[in-house]
Design a protein around this motif. Structure first.
Motif, short mmCIF file in Angstrom:
data_model
loop_
_atom_site.label_atom_id
_atom_site.label_comp_id
_atom_site.label_asym_id
_atom_site.label_seq_id
_atom_site.Cartn_x
_atom_site.Cartn_y
_atom_site.Cartn_z
N HIS A 156 -4.30 -33.23 11.67
CA HIS A 156 -3.49 -33.88 12.71
C HIS A 156 -3.58 -33.09 14.02
CE1 HIS A 156 -0.44 -36.36 14.46
NE2 HIS A 156 0.44 -35.40 14.52
N LEU A 157 -3.45 -31.78 13.93
CA LEU A 157 -3.52 -30.95 15.14
C LEU A 157 -4.90 -31.03 15.78
CD1 LEU A 157 -1.48 -27.89 13.84
CD2 LEU A 157 -0.81 -29.41 15.70
N ARG A 158 -5.92 -31.06 14.94
CA ARG A 158 -7.28 -31.17 15.46
C ARG A 158 -7.47 -32.48 16.21
NH1 ARG A 158 -10.92 -34.74 13.46
NH2 ARG A 158 -10.72 -34.01 11.30
N LYS A 159 -6.95 -33.57 15.62
CA LYS A 159 -7.08 -34.89 16.28
C LYS A 159 -6.32 -34.93 17.60
CE LYS A 159 -7.79 -37.50 12.05
NZ LYS A 159 -6.98 -38.11 10.97
N LEU A 160 -5.25 -34.12 17.69
CA LEU A 160 -4.49 -34.07 18.94
C LEU A 160 -5.17 -33.18 19.99
CD1 LEU A 160 -0.89 -33.71 17.42
CD2 LEU A 160 -1.76 -35.69 18.71
N ILE B 9 5.56 -32.85 15.25
CA ILE B 9 4.34 -32.06 15.48
C ILE B 9 3.64 -32.59 16.73
CG2 ILE B 9 2.11 -31.33 14.55
CD1 ILE B 9 3.27 -31.71 11.71
N THR B 10 3.53 -33.92 16.78
CA THR B 10 2.88 -34.53 17.95
C THR B 10 3.64 -34.17 19.23
OG1 THR B 10 2.31 -36.39 16.53
CG2 THR B 10 2.04 -36.72 18.90
N ARG B 11 4.97 -34.29 19.18
CA ARG B 11 5.75 -33.99 20.40
C ARG B 11 5.54 -32.54 20.84
NH1 ARG B 11 9.82 -37.44 17.76
NH2 ARG B 11 10.92 -35.65 16.90
N ASN B 12 5.46 -31.62 19.88
CA ASN B 12 5.28 -30.21 20.24
C ASN B 12 3.93 -29.98 20.92
OD1 ASN B 12 7.76 -29.76 19.09
ND2 ASN B 12 6.99 -28.65 17.30
N VAL B 13 2.89 -30.66 20.42
CA VAL B 13 1.57 -30.50 21.05
C VAL B 13 1.59 -31.11 22.44
CG1 VAL B 13 -0.89 -31.07 20.93
CG2 VAL B 13 0.35 -30.45 18.83
N VAL B 14 2.22 -32.30 22.55
CA VAL B 14 2.27 -32.97 23.85
C VAL B 14 3.01 -32.10 24.87
CG1 VAL B 14 3.26 -34.97 25.07
CG2 VAL B 14 2.01 -35.31 22.92
N CYS C 63 13.79 -33.50 15.52
CA CYS C 63 13.59 -34.39 14.37
C CYS C 63 14.69 -34.29 13.32
CB CYS C 63 12.24 -34.12 13.73
SG CYS C 63 11.96 -32.41 13.24
N PHE C 64 15.26 -33.10 13.11
CA PHE C 64 16.30 -32.97 12.10
C PHE C 64 17.66 -32.97 12.78
CE2 PHE C 64 12.73 -31.25 9.69
CZ PHE C 64 12.93 -31.86 8.45
N SER C 65 18.49 -33.95 12.44
CA SER C 65 19.83 -33.95 13.03
C SER C 65 20.81 -34.66 12.11
CB SER C 65 19.81 -34.62 14.40
OG SER C 65 19.38 -35.95 14.25
N LYS C 66 22.06 -34.28 12.26
CA LYS C 66 23.13 -34.97 11.53
C LYS C 66 23.51 -36.21 12.34
CE LYS C 66 24.64 -32.27 7.99
NZ LYS C 66 25.65 -31.37 7.41
N LYS C 67 23.55 -37.35 11.68
CA LYS C 67 23.96 -38.56 12.40
C LYS C 67 25.45 -38.84 12.18
CE LYS C 67 19.46 -40.16 13.15
NZ LYS C 67 18.43 -41.13 13.27
N ARG D 295 4.00 -20.49 15.79
CA ARG D 295 5.41 -20.83 15.57
C ARG D 295 5.90 -21.97 16.48
NH1 ARG D 295 8.52 -16.99 13.37
NH2 ARG D 295 7.13 -15.43 14.24
N SER D 296 5.63 -21.86 17.78
CA SER D 296 6.23 -22.83 18.71
C SER D 296 5.62 -24.22 18.56
CB SER D 296 6.11 -22.33 20.16
OG SER D 296 4.77 -22.01 20.45
N LEU D 297 4.50 -24.34 17.83
CA LEU D 297 3.96 -25.67 17.55
C LEU D 297 4.51 -26.26 16.26
CD1 LEU D 297 0.12 -25.52 18.39
CD2 LEU D 297 1.89 -26.86 19.54
N ILE D 298 4.84 -25.42 15.29
CA ILE D 298 5.05 -25.96 13.96
C ILE D 298 6.39 -25.59 13.31
CG2 ILE D 298 3.84 -24.12 12.66
CD1 ILE D 298 3.29 -27.84 12.06
N ALA D 299 7.03 -24.51 13.76
CA ALA D 299 8.23 -24.04 13.03
C ALA D 299 9.32 -25.11 12.95
CB ALA D 299 8.78 -22.77 13.66
N ASN D 300 9.64 -25.74 14.08
CA ASN D 300 10.82 -26.62 14.09
C ASN D 300 10.54 -28.01 13.53
OD1 ASN D 300 9.43 -27.96 16.09
ND2 ASN D 300 11.02 -27.79 17.64
N THR D 301 9.35 -28.22 12.98
CA THR D 301 9.02 -29.56 12.47
C THR D 301 9.38 -29.72 11.00
OG1 THR D 301 6.78 -28.99 11.69
CG2 THR D 301 7.01 -29.60 14.01
#
Ligand code: LLP
Length: 428
Positions: free
Chosen positions: A72-76, A39-44, A3-7, A280-286
């Motif tokens: 959001h995580l609960r709904k996923l 967040i969604t992508r990490n859960v998927v 999600c975070f990138s330099k364009k 961590r692996s679900l939420i850190a990089n978001t």
């Protein structure tokens, strides 16, 4: 994609939103900025990895307990891993299915165990006294408790000692030589306890899946032994702990799929349900912590970038010497000179740093500077040290809109709280 990138324009984006633009529209103070789609992508990624297995994804709430994120995580489809009575109360309030919740901890309190028993959440047994308390809680609640034994497998997770939990000298779990005592204790309390499985958690920031594999091999052996005594145990809980790429070097680190694949056959061979407890692996990089540069200074041989964020908002570098990647949100001029800077906050102690010896162009005052991978154990560990106020949180949504998901705390909020704590009228 991340999600975070330099364009191409040299600016940092969160999804398709320029971080600089967000800075210009929100309060001028440090803030956390999340990507909801990430967040969604990490859960998927976990869900896809778990296909073909019966499983529960128990999100470790301690990593980040923002209410909107929890919903959001609960709904996923996630369940929740709790380590205190208050986390259990919050999870229930956020609507998590109690049968997908797991209550952990080496010092669980009786009143919290009573709530866990009433609500029917899984409870991991950590010690002899913990087992005694669970029995008492079951009687008070009038309900049988589904328990897992938290086994301390003595596997070295090869991480910072503060986040290692499955070594034989750690304060967590039960060592194998005591296993029989626990099995006998469960047998002695058929009305209070139903043993449903075994749990382990090795530590956090683990970047080698072989470590999980070694532990899982030991764990299924324990399960075989437990089953041999007539217990119908169906759950293997391998805990959390998968690391992420904090260094942003492009190194290939294990993904959820690699983690699950190393235990898949073991789980299937014993016909087990798999519980995992990722935080961590679900939420850190978001998420990034977005800061403003207050100024630049030099002392001795050191250059410092002083920002408005600090160890109060984000303590991991100070506490664990953790590396979190830092960059400026706007492009530097072509000819900008790169120097080594310590990135520090305004808090009055030298432990207050977000990064050391970072190569960066000299930023202008007011420039945006982000600390990456700030979704896990950052806001949830924030404090009000030096009377800094916990920051607001925003997320970028699927349609590119930015919304506030938590208000920033204010001095006035704290004064109202002080009034209540100390019985002082506000304007005396
Ligand atoms: N399950 C149990 C029993 C745990 O103790 C933990 C984390 C987790 C699951 C989630 O682990 P994860 O997937 O997030 O690695 N404050 C430290 C991390 C402490 C982790 C404690 N236990 C940090 O900022 O690195």
């Amino acid at each position: 994609e991340h999600c975070f990138s330099k364009k191409a324009d040299g600016f940092l984006y969160c999804e398709d939103v320029k971080v600089q633009d967000v800075m210009e529209t929100v309060e001028k103070r440090p803030f956390y900025l999340y990507s909801k789609p990430q967040i969604t992508r990490n859960v998927v990624a976990y869900k896809q990895a778990l296909e073909g297995l019966n499983s529960i994804i128990g999100y470790a709430i301690k990593a980040n307990n923002n209410y909107k994120i929890l919903e959001h995580l609960r709904k996923l489809g996630c369940g929740a891993v709790l380590v205190s009575g208050n986390e259990l109360r919050l999870a229930l309030r956020a609507g998590f299915d109690p049968t997908k919740c797991i209550f952990n901890g080496n010092g669980k309190l009786l009143e919290d165990l009573v709530l866990a028993a009433q609500e029917g959440v899984f409870v991991n047994v950590d010690s002899e006294f913990d087992l005694e308390n669970i029995v008492v809680a079951s009687r008070i609640a009038g309900k049988k408790v589904n328990v897992l034994l938290r086994i301390n497998p003595d596997v070295d997770p090869q991480v910072h000692p503060y986040v290692a939990t499955g070594n034989k000298n750690s304060k967590f779990g039960i060592r194998n030589e005591k296993l029989q005592w626990f099995l006998d204790a469960v047998k002695a309390h058929p009305n209070e306890l139903k043993l449903v499985g075994a749990h382990c958690h090795l530590g956090s920031t683990i970047t080698k899946v072989d470590i999980f594999r070694d532990a899982a091999v030991l764990m299924v052996n324990y399960i075989d032994k437990i089953r041999a005594q007539g217990f119908e145990v169906d759950y293997l809980n391998i805990g959390g702990g998968l690391g992420i790429d904090y260094y942003h070097t492009g190194a290939v680190l294990p993904k959820p799929r690699n983690l699950i694949d190393t235990v898949r056959e073991l789980v299937l061979s014993r016909n087990l349900n798999l519980i995992i407890e990722p935080g961590r692996s679900l939420i850190a990089n978001t998420c990034c912590l977005v800061n403003h540069v207050t100024g630049v200074k030099t002392n001795g041989t050191k250059n410092f970038i002083v920002i408005d964020g600090s160890m109060a908002e984000l303590i991991r570098p100070s506490l664990y010497d953790a590396y979190q990647h830092i960059e400026l949100v706007s492009p530097a001029p072509q000819d900008a000179e790169i120097s080594k800077f310590d990135v520090v906050g305004p808090v009055c102690e030298s432990a207050d740093f977000l990064g050391k010896e970072r190569e960066l162009p000299t930023p202008d005052r007011g420039a945006g500077l982000v600390v990456h991978d700030a979704g896990a154990y950052c806001m949830s560990m924030a404090s009000t040290y030096n009377l800094k106020m916990r920051p607001p949180e925003y997320w970028v949504e699927e349609d590119g809109s930015v919304s506030k998901i938590r208000h920033g705390e204010t001095f006035e909020d704290n004064m109202r709280f002080f009034e209540a704590l100390f019985d002082i009228p506000l304007d005396s």
